[in-house]
Design an enzyme around this catalytic site. Sequence first.
Site, PDB file in Angstrom:
ATOM      1  N   GLU B  65      49.112  47.263  36.440  1.00  7.77           N
ATOM      2  CA  GLU B  65      49.913  46.667  37.512  1.00  7.77           C
ATOM      3  C   GLU B  65      51.377  47.086  37.462  1.00  7.77           C
ATOM      4  O   GLU B  65      51.995  47.325  38.510  1.00  7.77           O
ATOM      5  CB  GLU B  65      49.803  45.138  37.478  1.00  7.77           C
ATOM      6  CG  GLU B  65      48.449  44.602  37.948  1.00  7.77           C
ATOM      7  CD  GLU B  65      47.432  44.463  36.827  1.00  7.77           C
ATOM      8  OE1 GLU B  65      47.705  44.917  35.696  1.00  7.77           O
ATOM      9  OE2 GLU B  65      46.351  43.889  37.071  1.00  7.77           O
ATOM     10  N   HIS B 134      43.706  31.650  36.933  1.00  4.75           N
ATOM     11  CA  HIS B 134      43.202  32.203  38.197  1.00  4.75           C
ATOM     12  C   HIS B 134      43.299  31.191  39.338  1.00  4.75           C
ATOM     13  O   HIS B 134      42.585  31.312  40.324  1.00  4.75           O
ATOM     14  CB  HIS B 134      41.727  32.618  38.070  1.00  4.75           C
ATOM     15  CG  HIS B 134      41.480  33.826  37.226  1.00  4.75           C
ATOM     16  ND1 HIS B 134      41.550  33.807  35.863  1.00  4.75           N
ATOM     17  CD2 HIS B 134      41.149  35.095  37.555  1.00  4.75           C
ATOM     18  CE1 HIS B 134      41.267  35.011  35.374  1.00  4.75           C
ATOM     19  NE2 HIS B 134      41.024  35.818  36.390  1.00  4.75           N
TER      20      HIS B 134
HETATM   21  C1  LIG Z   1      46.191  41.673  34.336  1.00  8.53           C
HETATM   22  C2  LIG Z   1      44.919  41.540  35.063  1.00  8.53           C
HETATM   23  N1  LIG Z   1      44.655  42.389  36.082  1.00  8.53           N
HETATM   24  C3  LIG Z   1      43.505  42.287  36.762  1.00  8.53           C
HETATM   25  C4  LIG Z   1      42.581  41.353  36.450  1.00  8.53           C
HETATM   26  C5  LIG Z   1      41.299  41.212  37.250  1.00  8.53           C
HETATM   27  N2  LIG Z   1      40.147  41.673  36.501  1.00  8.53           N
HETATM   28  C6  LIG Z   1      39.362  40.823  35.818  1.00  8.53           C
HETATM   29  S1  LIG Z   1      38.157  41.591  34.987  1.00  8.53           S
HETATM   30  C7  LIG Z   1      38.668  43.108  35.555  1.00  8.53           C
HETATM   31  C8  LIG Z   1      37.964  44.334  35.144  1.00  8.53           C
HETATM   32  C9  LIG Z   1      38.034  44.497  33.680  1.00  8.53           C
HETATM   33  O1  LIG Z   1      37.368  45.639  33.305  1.00  8.53           O
HETATM   34  P1  LIG Z   1      37.151  45.956  31.785  1.00  8.53           P
HETATM   35  O2  LIG Z   1      38.418  45.778  31.039  1.00  8.53           O
HETATM   36  O3  LIG Z   1      36.497  47.270  31.714  1.00  8.53           O
HETATM   37  O4  LIG Z   1      36.165  44.787  31.296  1.00  8.53           O
HETATM   38  P2  LIG Z   1      34.694  44.458  31.824  1.00  8.53           P
HETATM   39  O5  LIG Z   1      34.833  43.492  32.947  1.00  8.53           O
HETATM   40  O6  LIG Z   1      34.053  45.702  32.224  1.00  8.53           O
HETATM   41  O7  LIG Z   1      34.029  43.779  30.672  1.00  8.53           O
HETATM   42  C10 LIG Z   1      39.774  42.977  36.390  1.00  8.53           C
HETATM   43  C11 LIG Z   1      40.447  44.074  37.077  1.00  8.53           C
HETATM   44  C12 LIG Z   1      42.898  40.467  35.388  1.00  8.53           C
HETATM   45  N3  LIG Z   1      42.038  39.497  35.028  1.00  8.53           N
HETATM   46  N4  LIG Z   1      44.048  40.598  34.709  1.00  8.53           N
END
Ligand SMILES: Cc1ncc(C[n+]2csc(CCOP(=O)(O)OP(=O)(O)O)c2C)c(N)n1
Lengths: 328, 339
Positions: B65, B134
């Site tokens: 971000e 959230h």
């Molecule tokens: C700082 C932040 N940005 C965006 C999000 C929204 N978000 C939640 S899970 C996710 C994807 C995460 O992907 P990854 O780290 O690969 O973990 P996975 O869900 O695949 O286990 C996002 C973008 C968040 N929770 N926190």
Amino acid sequence: MDIPKAHLVDMYETMVRIRRFEERIRELYFADKLPAFDIAAGLIPGEMHLAAGQEPVAVGMRPHLHPGDAITATHRPHHVAIAQGVDLNKMAAEIFGRETGLGQGKGGHMHLFSVEPNFGCSGIIGEGMPVAVGAAMAFKARGTGNIALSYFGEGAANQGAFHESLNLAALWKLPVVFICEDNAYAISVPKASSTAIPDNSDRASAYGIPGVLVPENDPVAVYEVMGAAMDRARRGDGPSLIEIKTDRLWGHFEGDADAYRSDEFKEDMNVRDPLVAFGKRLVEEGVLSEAEQAAIKEKEYATVEAAIDFALASPYPAPEAALNHVFA
Amino acid sequence: MTTMTDRKLTMQKAIAEGIAQEMAVDPSVFVMGEDVGVYGGIFGATEGLLDKYGPERVIDTPISETGFIGAAVGAAINGMRPIVELMFVDFFGVCMDQIYNNMAKIHYFSGGNIKVPAVLTTAVGGGYSDAGQHSQTLWGLFAHLPGLKVVVPSSAYDAKGLMISAIRDDNPVMYMFHKGALGLGWMVNNPHATGPVPEESYTVPIGKARVAREGTDVTIVTVGLSVHKALDAAALLEADGVSAEIIDLRSLVPLDREAIVASVQKTHRLLVVDEDYQSFGMSGEVITTAVQGAFDYLDAPPVRVATPDIPIPYSHPLETWTLPSVDRIVAAVTEMVSG
Ligand SMILES: Cc1ncc(C[n+]2csc(CCOP(=O)(O)OP(=O)(O)O)c2C)c(N)n1
Ligand SMILES: [Mg+2]
């Protein structure tokens, strides 16, 4: 496999327990959200990120853990929490928002915090990594001999916190192991569209620390790599970065249409289900017969059911309890 | 401005349509953020845009971000009009510096020579047990910082018109949409989330409040999903013979102080409903405005129904108790008019 049988059995049992827990949470999550899915409805409202398929990344470290070791996990935390031995009853109760939960219903599924074992997680991507660095600082300062494990998704490796944490841990030679759970997707965004290089483990070289790729979703491979990294940290030789290729068998969250992953991708993934594969291998290598595995299933299913029964029998907190615990 | 139409849209579709129409007429407009492309935005704000405008103009980003919001600032001061999405406002912590030290201040630092025409869209609000990272609204926090306009639509009509205004605005605009007000099929059902939306492009001015309901006994000033709760409360109060006027601020910055003062001068009573934390925020600002502009008209001390100064709890009964509700609004008004 040059691994004590007890460790293999323990990893298998834990994988069964994790998978069953995720299956039951999934069933109960949807049970009263039908016919029309309403995220706010039912016994478990809110977002739910389940880790079915990612069991190997969690159980592989388990036999190497010492009491007092700290773990920070992600928005998808159940498998890691269960593998560390977080109280399953209290964890279930927290997920169901009950007074008997780990956080008395304040935190919920993305905010599970346990003192013993030392576990925490967060819904903010990358948030746990600096905290693991700090835990390692404390262990070093206090001479406890403990280490910290920081779990994060491959999506988190593009967050500033990842790079800052790796640098700090390397600079100060801290007892941390960073574990990237590479399930190839961050919600809908595939790794190739988010990450400039194929393997995050290569990023370790930028900080002068070991980076190891575990290319298969296999508890034995994870066990070996994690054992070496955890020993190294415990010896005082500093941090490591491990990347494990794993699979998120279900949607990003429950209710996710998962249209961004092809049918072929999903079929392949289900064919290589790590729990099935590990079970087969244990039979083939004469570690656990099918009958022994069936007995393990029965026992673990009962453990999970007991946790869910405990949660469902527990009261909700009184509404005004919302005001408690803002300050110590 | 067009106002007559039979066509009804959800607020989510109205937002996406507003963006699409501006992209059609202005090639400098582009969209970036997490899951804004293939997924169409987790809350659908960018639905259909990738198909229409392609991956050069609708860009899925890594979870970086600070990087991509900072990049929006750079693009905005170099000839583009980026719309950049922070998936949930709660995630501002990982990128706030780019928002408030850069996006919000460059115009001022440059003595007015540089403009930052960026729109920062973000989802806000609770009510569905998504817990304390959230579920926040946090508009008071952003409104507190000079240099950012802060827009919070509550109707589909306003959502489209305010989006088009935000894109055309030469200032950075935070465009905060409440998840419960979008009319998403998988979110708590909300009939107020759907309303008439003209097909053609139109603007709603940023900084002008809307009288969402006329009344004579009490003014309820609010914003976002709480406008819907206030409308439901007003219907119940009417059955008890209490006539509530509802002011939907539509933006915190600029704040339409005249609308607040005019309504309080008419009704002599003020209730502020704010889903944000109670202290040091919007409710205090609105009350100050009323006290300064309509002191002699007030028949009762102003009252607020807000989120107490606690993190938003997960468990359903805790969260329900914490957030402003129809019941709390009715109770507060009833006490005020009978006191
Ligand atoms: C700082 C932040 N940005 C965006 C999000 C929204 N978000 C939640 S899970 C996710 C994807 C995460 O992907 P990854 O780290 O690969 O973990 P996975 O869900 O695949 O286990 C996002 C973008 C968040 N929770 N926190
Ligand atoms: Mg991932």
